[in-house]
Enzyme design. Structure first.
Site, PDB file in Angstrom:
ATOM      1  N   ARG A  21      15.184  10.511  -0.740  1.00 56.72           N
ATOM      2  CA  ARG A  21      14.721  11.635  -1.560  1.00 56.72           C
ATOM      3  C   ARG A  21      14.489  12.911  -0.766  1.00 56.72           C
ATOM      4  O   ARG A  21      14.499  14.011  -1.328  1.00 56.72           O
ATOM      5  CB  ARG A  21      13.418  11.256  -2.276  1.00 56.72           C
ATOM      6  N   ARG A 149      -8.330 -17.767   1.847  1.00 53.50           N
ATOM      7  CA  ARG A 149      -6.975 -17.202   1.888  1.00 53.50           C
ATOM      8  C   ARG A 149      -6.730 -16.226   0.735  1.00 53.50           C
ATOM      9  O   ARG A 149      -5.593 -16.006   0.333  1.00 53.50           O
ATOM     10  CB  ARG A 149      -5.939 -18.335   1.863  1.00 53.50           C
ATOM     11  N   ARG A 150      -7.819 -15.633   0.249  1.00 52.89           N
ATOM     12  CA  ARG A 150      -7.694 -14.733  -0.910  1.00 52.89           C
ATOM     13  C   ARG A 150      -8.198 -13.319  -0.617  1.00 52.89           C
ATOM     14  O   ARG A 150      -8.499 -12.563  -1.532  1.00 52.89           O
ATOM     15  CB  ARG A 150      -8.469 -15.313  -2.091  1.00 52.89           C
ATOM     16  N   CYS A 169       2.661   3.938   0.551  1.00 49.27           N
ATOM     17  CA  CYS A 169       3.634   3.333   1.477  1.00 49.27           C
ATOM     18  C   CYS A 169       3.072   2.018   2.022  1.00 49.27           C
ATOM     19  O   CYS A 169       3.702   0.981   1.929  1.00 49.27           O
ATOM     20  CB  CYS A 169       3.956   4.288   2.612  1.00 49.27           C
ATOM     21  N   SER A 190       7.620   1.421   2.852  1.00 52.55           N
ATOM     22  CA  SER A 190       8.397   2.499   3.457  1.00 52.55           C
ATOM     23  C   SER A 190       7.695   2.920   4.737  1.00 52.55           C
ATOM     24  O   SER A 190       6.503   3.242   4.700  1.00 52.55           O
ATOM     25  CB  SER A 190       8.504   3.675   2.479  1.00 52.55           C
ATOM     26  N   ASP A 192       7.912   5.285   8.137  1.00 56.00           N
ATOM     27  CA  ASP A 192       8.418   6.353   8.999  1.00 56.00           C
ATOM     28  C   ASP A 192       7.971   6.037  10.431  1.00 56.00           C
ATOM     29  O   ASP A 192       6.808   6.225  10.788  1.00 56.00           O
ATOM     30  CB  ASP A 192       7.855   7.684   8.509  1.00 56.00           C
ATOM     31  N   ASN A 200      -0.597   4.355  10.979  1.00 52.58           N
ATOM     32  CA  ASN A 200      -0.916   3.152  10.209  1.00 52.58           C
ATOM     33  C   ASN A 200      -1.421   2.044  11.121  1.00 52.58           C
ATOM     34  O   ASN A 200      -2.412   1.363  10.806  1.00 52.58           O
ATOM     35  CB  ASN A 200       0.322   2.662   9.455  1.00 52.58           C
ATOM     36  N   HIS A 230      12.380   2.829   9.091  1.00 55.44           N
ATOM     37  CA  HIS A 230      13.401   3.852   9.281  1.00 55.44           C
ATOM     38  C   HIS A 230      13.000   4.938  10.269  1.00 55.44           C
ATOM     39  O   HIS A 230      11.819   5.219  10.486  1.00 55.44           O
ATOM     40  CB  HIS A 230      13.787   4.487   7.938  1.00 55.44           C
ATOM     41  N   TYR A 232      14.065   8.929  10.857  1.00 57.87           N
ATOM     42  CA  TYR A 232      14.780  10.098  10.371  1.00 57.87           C
ATOM     43  C   TYR A 232      15.680  10.639  11.485  1.00 57.87           C
ATOM     44  O   TYR A 232      15.311  10.619  12.668  1.00 57.87           O
ATOM     45  CB  TYR A 232      13.799  11.175   9.902  1.00 57.87           C
TER      46      TYR A 232
END
Length: 285
Positions: A21, A149-150, A169, A190, A192, A200, A230, A232
């Site tokens: 996009r 495990r929850r 993301c 997604s 970057d 993150n 990915h 860029y």
């Protein structure tokens, strides 16, 4: 950090050209996974200078549960491109972390989730972060608790994401206790690699350290699955420069001995961080 640099090499070598996009093509691979041991240091990249304060402000914005960036934009401009003129963000992570909407009808019993459900103008919401804290404290007392495990937190609301300029993301994460250590697994739809992933990685590792301190566990590992990993094309040169640099020892994090919900920006201290110079990467909007 070796795990990060290995990922960069893998995507540069095996990535497939893909349009998106933003209009800036990427090299992308499907489903990359790595994990780091938090006992070896705080995983903030040293092969380029990271803006730790921006990441820290962003984490506390998530934890605030706010769905606008009116205060956050005083400290970082990271979300300005996706907010409206008044600063509202349709898909604010913290809104769903701390106030996930619950149907008014169809709840399994009047006594279900009393300590986690709140009422806001008739809307019932669920505090997922408090649920994690409460569950971890139960596990500390009773390792056989059925909620072992929850411990899942979701930032994805399908109807909201369908209308958002930028749906989450890093949309879900799960905690796991093993051998007296608290581990965290983040799933990201997604990723970057040049700009987003380093933040993150640091953000969720810090959250894990904060929750471990609150609930009496040692910090274990941070694991990360990147569904569309990915790079860029306009980031390739900077990442190749980064690959030529030698990683330095990881810094450490000091967290004030305070209750989790009383922690503030000034209570988190980064120690012994000696990175290489900044590498500038343009944001693809």
């Amino acid at each position: 950090m070796k795990e990060y640099l290995d990922m960069v090499r893998h995507v540069l070598e095996h990535g497939v050209k893909k349009t998106n996009r933003t209009g800036v093509p990427t090299r992308s691979v499907f489903s990359y996974f790595y994990k780091v041991d938090l006992a070896k240091g705080f995983p903030l990249l040293t092969t380029k200078k990271m803006y730790f304060n921006s990441m820290l402000h962003e984490l506390f914005w998530y934890l605030s549960g706010e769905e606008h960036i009116k205060e956050l934009r005083n400290h970082t401009k990271i979300w300005d491109a996706w907010a409206d003129d008044e600063g509202h963000l349709a898909t604010a992570y913290g809104r769903f972390w701390r106030r996930y909407p619950v149907p008014k009808k169809g709840l399994p019993g009047e006594n279900w989730g009393k300590k986690w459900i709140t009422k806001e103008g008739g809307e019932k919401t669920f505090d997922q972060i408090q649920y994690i804290i409460d569950t971890l404290k139960e596990i500390k007392k009773n390792p056989d608790t059925p909620n072992l495990r929850r411990m899942v937190v979701v930032a994805w609301h399908p109807a909201n994401a369908a209308e958002s300029l930028l749906p989450p993301c890093h949309y879900t994460f799960c905690f796991n206790v093993l051998g007296g250590k608290l581990n965290c697994h983040l799933t990201q739809r997604s990723a970057d690699i040049a700009l987003g992933v380093p933040f993150n990685l640091a953000c969720y590792s810090l959250l894990t350290l904060m929750l471990a301190q609150e609930t009496g566990f040692k910090a274990g590992e941070f694991a990360h699955t990147l569904i569309d990993a990915h790079i860029y094309e306009n980031h390739i040169g900077g990442l190749k420069e980064q690959l030529e640099r030698e990683p330095k020892p990881l810094p450490k994090i000091m967290i004030a001995k305070k209750p989790f919900d009383e922690l503030r920006f000034e209570d988190i201290t980064l120690v012994d961080y000696h990175p290489d110079p900044v590498i500038k990467f343009d944001v693809a909007v």
